[in-house]
Design an enzyme around this catalytic site. Structure first.
Site, PDB file in Angstrom:
ATOM      1  N   ARG A 197       0.800  -1.092  -0.057  1.00 12.62           N
ATOM      2  CA  ARG A 197      -0.066  -0.105   0.064  1.00 12.62           C
ATOM      3  C   ARG A 197       0.671   1.140   0.037  1.00 12.62           C
ATOM      4  O   ARG A 197       2.104   1.206   0.559  1.00 12.62           O
ATOM      5  CB  ARG A 197      -1.000  -0.045   1.198  1.00 12.62           C
ATOM      6  CG  ARG A 197      -2.002  -1.138   1.340  1.00 12.62           C
ATOM      7  CD  ARG A 197      -2.840  -1.081   2.393  1.00 12.62           C
ATOM      8  NE  ARG A 197      -3.846  -2.058   2.611  1.00 12.62           N
ATOM      9  CZ  ARG A 197      -3.466  -3.320   3.080  1.00 12.62           C
ATOM     10  NH1 ARG A 197      -2.472  -3.482   3.676  1.00 12.62           N
ATOM     11  NH2 ARG A 197      -4.631  -4.340   3.096  1.00 12.62           N
ATOM     12  N   TYR A 226      -9.062  -7.714  -5.873  1.00 12.45           N
ATOM     13  CA  TYR A 226      -7.753  -7.478  -5.809  1.00 12.45           C
ATOM     14  C   TYR A 226      -6.859  -8.576  -7.111  1.00 12.45           C
ATOM     15  O   TYR A 226      -5.909  -8.179  -7.181  1.00 12.45           O
ATOM     16  CB  TYR A 226      -6.791  -7.419  -4.580  1.00 12.45           C
ATOM     17  CG  TYR A 226      -6.726  -6.248  -3.913  1.00 12.45           C
ATOM     18  CD1 TYR A 226      -6.358  -5.147  -4.203  1.00 12.45           C
ATOM     19  CD2 TYR A 226      -7.939  -6.176  -2.774  1.00 12.45           C
ATOM     20  CE1 TYR A 226      -6.644  -3.925  -3.318  1.00 12.45           C
ATOM     21  CE2 TYR A 226      -8.106  -5.147  -2.148  1.00 12.45           C
ATOM     22  CZ  TYR A 226      -7.479  -4.185  -2.333  1.00 12.45           C
ATOM     23  OH  TYR A 226      -7.755  -2.925  -1.726  1.00 12.45           O
ATOM     24  N   HIS A 233      -4.064  -9.888   3.067  1.00  8.74           N
ATOM     25  CA  HIS A 233      -5.740 -10.218   3.039  1.00  8.74           C
ATOM     26  C   HIS A 233      -6.004 -11.428   4.257  1.00  8.74           C
ATOM     27  O   HIS A 233      -5.514 -12.624   3.847  1.00  8.74           O
ATOM     28  CB  HIS A 233      -6.160 -10.516   1.822  1.00  8.74           C
ATOM     29  CG  HIS A 233      -6.232  -9.201   0.973  1.00  8.74           C
ATOM     30  ND1 HIS A 233      -5.229  -8.672  -0.077  1.00  8.74           N
ATOM     31  CD2 HIS A 233      -7.299  -8.169   1.112  1.00  8.74           C
ATOM     32  CE1 HIS A 233      -5.836  -7.673  -0.591  1.00  8.74           C
ATOM     33  NE2 HIS A 233      -6.911  -7.376   0.053  1.00  8.74           N
ATOM     34  N   LYS A 271      -2.968  -2.361   7.751  1.00 11.70           N
ATOM     35  CA  LYS A 271      -4.237  -2.084   7.669  1.00 11.70           C
ATOM     36  C   LYS A 271      -5.009  -3.045   8.777  1.00 11.70           C
ATOM     37  O   LYS A 271      -6.080  -2.595   9.489  1.00 11.70           O
ATOM     38  CB  LYS A 271      -4.855  -1.819   6.284  1.00 11.70           C
ATOM     39  CG  LYS A 271      -6.264  -1.334   6.227  1.00 11.70           C
ATOM     40  CD  LYS A 271      -6.802  -1.259   4.917  1.00 11.70           C
ATOM     41  CE  LYS A 271      -8.362  -0.979   4.651  1.00 11.70           C
ATOM     42  NZ  LYS A 271      -8.764  -0.776   3.551  1.00 11.70           N
TER      43      LYS A 271
END
Length: 334
Positions: free
Chosen positions: A204, A321, A311, A229
């Site tokens: 990211r 994605y 993820h 995140k």
């Protein structure tokens, strides 16, 4: 005792007396001083209870307390403070008295916002409001019930499926001025390097901005991301090209706190500038993540890919994605 602080929108007054804290922002300092004097007098007269809502409190006061006491403890504090300040300037929401607030006010706010921004943006702001109201109801006891209960959310936007082409990456990098032949002396060129690096690693933008040299293990060819995140640290493998980018940038930025020496706000603003100048439409910096994961899927399986991307939900990885070209899937049948 009152204190005053200059802010981007005016003057903030903070009053702390007899264990009771009150704060409010005003356009002029004289208004802040007058308000603080009045609040101190009211506290002396016993009109304020510790932790109780201010007299005639509105949603503004809930948003203000959440901004000052809760948001600073979060990783996304900058985003939250910006959104909360915006809500505090919206009379449709901020001026509603707590004694009257109910689902109809949030429904009206939602419908108004949907005319201005996407459903996904409204849902993110909805989450913020929901948490603020829940705290005000359950913990602060400023509300007798949850005022957002029963308010329906707007549908989410259709997930993006844009994969950046090699030609678009080349155009972006060239426009930024980044080149392996010259030192990345400008912030603009280092943003170009970040874009190229993101296209290789699926990291990211915020993670790349915070990356330090000590996070990189050049021998094992991996980079450690301590803050993510999802809150779960992870290791990301580095391709030969990614290593080349890091070495070239570090030759110039060595001794700086971060590898690329670019802040999140600089990356966001300059990336938009590069795309506009390069004539690149329909893409954003975050699309590099989807682009990289789609390419990496040719080498790694779903579980390995999830470890790289961070993820925890494979459904999100697959639907959002991972966007392969159908012709690539056909070739695998041969």
């Amino acid at each position: 005792m009152a204190s005053f602080k200059k802010t981007a929108t005016g003057w903030r007054a903070d009053v702390f007396k007899k264990g009771i804290r009150r704060s409010k922002t005003f356009r002029a300092k004289r208004e802040a001083v007058a308000w603080s004097n009045q609040i101190e007098y009211e506290i002396e007269q016993g009109h304020h209870d510790t932790g109780a809502a201010p007299p005639n409190a509105t949603m503004y006061h809930i948003l203000e307390r959440y901004r000052d006491d809760v948001s600073p403890k979060k990783r996304g504090a900058r985003w939250e403070v910006t959104r909360l300040n915006q809500m505090m300037r919206d009379p449709l929401l901020a001026d509603v008295k707590l004694s009257d607030v109910g689902p109809r006010h949030f429904s009206a706010w939602r419908d108004k916002r949907l005319k201005e921004v996407s459903g996904s943006t409204v849902n993110r702001e909805f989450n913020l409001l929901t948490h603020a109201c829940k705290l005000a109801w359950r913990e602060w006891q400023w509300l007798k019930e949850h005022p957002m209960a029963g308010v329906s959310r707007p549908p989410e936007n259709k997930p993006r499926d844009r994969v950046i082409t090699d030609a678009e990456i080349e155009s972006y990098v060239e426009t930024s001025g980044f080149s392996f032949k010259t030192p990345p002396a400008t912030v603009l060129s280092r943003v170009g390097a970040m874009f190229l690096f993101a296209s290789e690693t699926a990291m990211r933008g915020g993670e790349i901005c915070k990356m330090k040299k000590t996070d990189i293990d050049f021998n094992k060819r991996v980079v450690y991301i301590p803050e993510t995140k999802t809150g779960v640290p992870r290791w990301v493998p580095l391709s030969t090209k990614a290593i080349k980018i890091l070495n070239h940038v570090l030759d110039y930025t060595k001794g700086t706190p971060t590898v690329f020496c670019v802040t999140a706000s600089q990356r966001d603003a300059l990336s938009r500038k590069i795309m506009k100048k390069a004539g690149l439409e329909g893409i954003n910096f975050h699309d590099t993540r989807r682009t990289a994961l789609t390419r990496l899927s040719q080498k790694f399986g779903p579980m390995e890919l999830a470890k790289i991307s961070g993820h925890q939900d494979l459904k999100i990885l697959q639907s959002v994605y991972y966007a392969p070209d159908p012709s690539d899937l056909v070739e695998k049948l041969e």
